[in-house]
Design an enzyme around this catalytic site. Structure first.
Site, PDB file in Angstrom:
ATOM      1  CD  GLU A  39      65.097  43.787  73.652  1.00 50.51           C
ATOM      2  OE1 GLU A  39      64.159  44.145  72.914  1.00 50.51           O
ATOM      3  OE2 GLU A  39      65.221  42.615  74.060  1.00 50.51           O
ATOM      4  CD  GLU A  88      66.709  41.618  68.422  1.00 48.47           C
ATOM      5  OE1 GLU A  88      65.458  41.492  68.436  1.00 48.47           O
ATOM      6  OE2 GLU A  88      67.412  41.545  69.446  1.00 48.47           O
TER       7      GLU A  88
END
Length: 955
Positions: free
Chosen positions: A415, A485
């Site tokens: 991220e 994820e």
């Protein structure tokens, strides 16, 4: 007039990785070179700013007698100095890169040490720091060695020329905030300190500097090729393979390959003129071929977890046994892969992955998530000034971990948006190590990466990707897909695991995923049991979003881990048992079934009648066989009968004992006979009481009072549950935040209006309307009681009134209170743990027993928990309850409303009643705390429903 800033601390805000450190190299333990651990108690002084104290403490002779002490490895905020801070992605300081606040907690650490008497006098020495958050400057015997950033990465300094036999003074100044903090916004507690090992390493003349073990495997020939590149010439020996070659020289021999299922390691030694280094060599080849990630010629399916390093008292300062406990728990729950979110772990963890067998995505110490709040403007990964720091982090990860066979992919970080710095990292890694693939989820078009990776994609989107209908660039369409994820394991959940796994196993392009995450980051706290974000007075925090693991902070497995173990089990049992056979499928990628023993048992009404061993062929990966079950016992007692088939370990393994359960399946033989009660006894009205068989009721309200000698309180329809973290959803996806919707329409404050109490010849009927204030929707609810004189049957009929189309129910059932002395619970149904509509894979049908307290699941933030699914009958507090159809059963020592209002476990205090829930339905769990909500088939829709329970007193 202007004032000059303190240039002595400019390094704190310098975007460079630091000065003075040696080039990165492989992490290893020498066989014969001396080492000295400097872990232990250090003197400690905390200042509020980076320049509050001068550097005189680094000088020999400085009197630190009045300083505090802290343990190293450790975090000073977990040792009584300051407080932890938790944010998910918001920086807890103003975003003005590379500047950081003046209020910058700074810890001065001081350690005085002597060299062992046998410390060699020749050669040099290296001082190694394995992890310091977030920026450190160090001195040895008054000499400034330099400074560094990169919290989860090793840094070494040449110190041999500065050492003396005794009285060495090592001084380390650690700043909580630095330019490096902008690169470490990693959804975890901000915990400054020297949290990994500090070690002094002797470096003899002619010692090993750096080396790279290349150990490939040819799955066609069965041969492995070994070549060890070394900065210092030497020889490599592997006795088991009769290898004795010079460094840099390749040799090819027949070997057993390394895989996560068969983690074969060969012991070797690298010998140079001055040192012997032990090698643990695993032969394996990782390639991108035919659009798949292949290891040793086979596509792999990742059944993985994301793992932050965590200990509830020591934070990220983990010892070897804690790391081993993680690996053993993973192996015992069928997990085969780990993504080291979001930084390289302690190197000893990778040793364990090599030894026990886990695929590893090794992730760089990089995340700049907070820049999403400004549309990624000024993001360091797209600013050339920061590129040297990014490349330094990539190199320190790759060089440290390059000799681990378990590491199959390098990840650029997490991220951090996109940018030139990430491209530079990918190019460098590809150039340095062509034997592995490169991963980064943020590279949506896969410009720099070798795998298409996403987070929290819905089941529908994952299926589209699996079918190749997702579009994207040509390169992306040709790449394998993983969910780096998914299935956010926050609180009760995650739901929908089995549905994801079916997709992974249906489409070749889908190569599995990594559940978020391994462990709840709760901090042990006398006030709360376990503390989470906000409990330390943080200015900004993200609450219990830091508690989203498959194990609780003390590493107790959660129901989510049990569910995951079942969903990903390496052996599948299918069929219906009616034809006397069961289909057995080997779902492993590499190993046959020889490590497992198989057994069967035959149950009637949940009790085992007979059992025995089952002969199963040694199936190869992906192979199936129909296996004949024995003849059913002649006496099945006329009840509900089923087969249960299990796979267990046939012998002790390094990670599990003989008979450890690995997989199971159940198959019905005869169906359950629903309970029935002939309505032969009629209600009898007294002055204030109505009696019906063994039950008594309030004559005015029709409310149940007793069944035999058992007092029953406040039995009524119940539609509310204490919202789970997944019910609460996430701020960025209000459309699936069910708790907001439920509270808006008042489902937590339903009113019960009595419309009629009717006495018939054979039934007592109570008519009610259950509805929230302020809205016109309601549930017309009828309670019809009948009895045969010994038992009493309640039939509940529910008819929705008004428009419920956009409003699923949290639950639908009845609840009532029993005396607080009710404790022991027995039931026939799903168990042993909790289950909900989309978390039922691990719920095994059988007879189970528990205390009321044992039914509770101790989520760090209290919420709906503890339901047992598919219950036929339950016994509690002197009552036996049979359901038609099967039901969800729960019991607790506090009301749902008290559970709903609790913020921590310590808020829950047992009351004067045990509250029993008998639910006809429950809304699914899903994973909306950071992912999709429950699939439509798990929604509990407000529709006409009828269900019944038969009550009797246990004699």
């Amino acid at each position: 007039m202007s004032f000059r800033t303190n240039t002595a601390i400019d390094y704190v805000e310098d975007v460079s990785p630091g000065t003075g450190a040696l080039p990165p190299r492989a992490w290893y333990a020498s066989s014969d070179a001396a080492s000295l651990s400097l872990n232990g108690d250090w003197r400690f002084r905390l200042s509020g700013t980076a320049d509050a104290e001068d550097d005189s403490f680094a000088e020999p002779g400085y009197d630190a007698g009045d300083w505090a002490e802290v343990s190293v490895p450790g975090h000073w905020v977990l040792q009584g100095h300051g407080a932890p801070i938790y944010t998910n992605h918001l920086y807890p300081f103003p975003v003005d890169p590379p500047r950081v606040p003046t209020e910058n907690p700074t810890g001065d650490h001081l350690r005085v040490f002597d060299l062992p008497s046998d410390w060699p006098s020749d050669g040099g020495a290296v001082l190694r720091f394995d992890g310091v958050e977030s920026c450190a400057r160090l001195w040895l015997n008054g000499t400034d060695l330099g400074e560094f950033k990169g919290s989860r990465l090793p840094h070494e300094f040449a110190v041999g020329h500065l050492l003396k036999p005794s009285g060495n003074v090592l001084a380390v100044r650690v700043h909580q905030w630095s330019a490096g903090s902008y690169l470490e916004d990693q959804d975890q507690w901000w915990l400054p300190g020297i949290f990994r090992d500090v070690t002094l390493l002797h470096r003899p003349a002619g010692a090993v500097l750096d080396f790279f073990v290349h150990a490939s495997y040819d799955h066609v020939s069965g041969e492995g090729t070994l070549k060890v590149d070394s900065d210092v010439d030497g020889r490599v020996t592997v006795p088991a393979l009769d290898i004795d070659v010079a460094t840099g020289e390749p040799v090819t021999v027949v070997v057993e390959p390394w895989t996560a299922e068969t983690p074969k390691l060969y012991d070797g030694v690298l010998v140079t003129e001055g040192e012997r280094v032990p090698l643990r060599i695993g032969f394996r080849t990782v390639v991108l071929e035919d659009g798949r990630i292949k290891v040793n010629g086979k596509a792999v399916l990742f059944k993985g977890v994301n793992r932050h390093e965590w200990h509830p008292e020591k934070g990220r300062a983990l010892d070897l046994e804690t790391m081993r406990a993680d690996v053993l728990l993973m192996k015992r729950h069928n997990i085969n892969a780990v993504r080291t979110s979001h930084y390289p772990p302690h190197p000893a963890f990778l040793d364990l992955c090599d030894e026990y067998g886990l695929w590893v995505i090794d992730e760089c110490d990089l995340e700049t998530h907070g820049f999403t709040e400004q549309a990624w403007r000024d993001n360091p990964v797209d600013d050339d000034r920061w590129t040297p720091a990014l490349l330094d982090r990539a190199a320190r990860m790759v060089e440290r971990d390059k000799n681990h066979p378990s590491v199959v992919l390098w990840s650029l970080g997490n991220e951090a948006g996109t940018g030139r710095g990430l491209t530079a990292m990918a190019e460098w890694i590809h150039g340095r190590d062509a034997s592995r693939l490169v991963h980064y989820e943020g590279d949506i078009n896969c410009r720099d990466t070798d795998v298409y990776s996403r987070m929290y994609a819905s089941h529908a989107e994952v299926e589209q990707i699996g079918r190749g209908l997702d579009g994207g660039t040509l390169k992306r369409r040709e790449l394998p897909f993983i969910l780096c994820e998914y299935a956010h394991a926050m609180g009760n959940g995650p739901g929908g695991l089995a549905d994801y796994q079916r997709l992974f196993e249906s489409y070749e392009r889908l190569q599995g995923g990594f559940v978020w995450e391994w462990i709840d980051h709760g901090i042990k706290d006398e006030r709360y049991g376990y503390a989470y974000g906000g409990d330390f007075g943080e200015e900004l925090h993200d609450g219990n979003f830091v508690c989203d693991g498959l194990v609780f902070p003390d590493r107790t497995p959660s129901p989510g881990l049990a569910e995951f173990k079942k969903v990903i089990e390496p052996v599948a049992f299918t069929g219906d048992g009616s034809d006397g056979t069961v289909r057995v499928t080997n779902r492993q990628d590499f190993a046959d079934l020889s490590a497992f023993a198989f057994e069967w048992s035959y149950q009637v009404d949940g009790e085992t009648v007979e059992s025995g061993s089952l002969s199963v062929p040694t199936l190869t990966p992906g192979e199936s066989a129909d296996v004949k079950l024995p003849e059913p016992p002649a006496d099945n007692r006329g009840g509900e009968a089923q087969w249960t088939v299990r796979a267990v370990l046939a012998a002790d393994t390094p990670w599990g004992p003989k008979d450890h359960p690995v997989a199971w399946g159940q198959f019905p033989v005869t169906a359950r006979v629903s309970p029935s009660v002939a309505a032969t006894a009629g209600p009898v009205a007294g002055e204030r009481v109505i009696t019906l068989g063994p039950a008594s009721f309030d004559a005015r309200t029709g409310a149940l009072r007793t069944i035999g000698g058992v007092e029953v309180n406040d039995l009524r329809l119940d539609v509310w549950r204490a919202p789970t973290d997944n019910d609460d959803g996430a701020s960025w996806q209000d459309d699936i935040c069910y708790s907001l919707l439920w509270r808006k329409f008042g489902l937590h404050r339903m009113r019960h209006r009595l419309d009629a109490v009717e006495l018939g010849d054979d039934a007592l009927t109570v008519r009610t309307r259950v509805a929230p204030a302020a809205w016109e929707v309601g549930l017309a609810t009828v309670y019809r009681w009948t009895s045969d004189g010994d038992r009493v049957k309640l039939t509940v009929s529910v008819a929705p009134e008004g428009d419920w189309s956009a409003l699923p129910l949290p639950r639908l059932g009845i609840r009532f209170g029993l005396d607080a002395g009710a404790d022991l619970v027995r039931w026939f149904g799903g168990g042993p743990g909790e289950a909900y509509p989309d978390t039922k894979a691990a719920s095994m049908l059988g007879r189970w027993e528990s205390t009321v307290d044992g039914l509770q699941t101790p989520y760090v933030r209290p919420q709906e928990n503890g339901a047992r699914a598919d219950v036929r009958w339950a016994e509690i507090g002197g009552l036996r309850i049979e359901g038609d159809p099967e039901f969800f059963f729960g019991a607790r020592r506090w009301t749902t409303e008290q559970l709903d209002s609790a913020e921590h476990r310590t808020d829950l205090t047992p009351g004067e009643r045990v509250w029993v829930s008998l639910d006809h339905g429950q809304h699914g769990i899903g994973t909306a705390s950071c992912g999709p909500g429950p699939l439509p088939q798990y929604h509990l829709r407000a529709e006409p429903a009828e269900f019944s329970f038969v009550f009797s007193e246990i004699s």
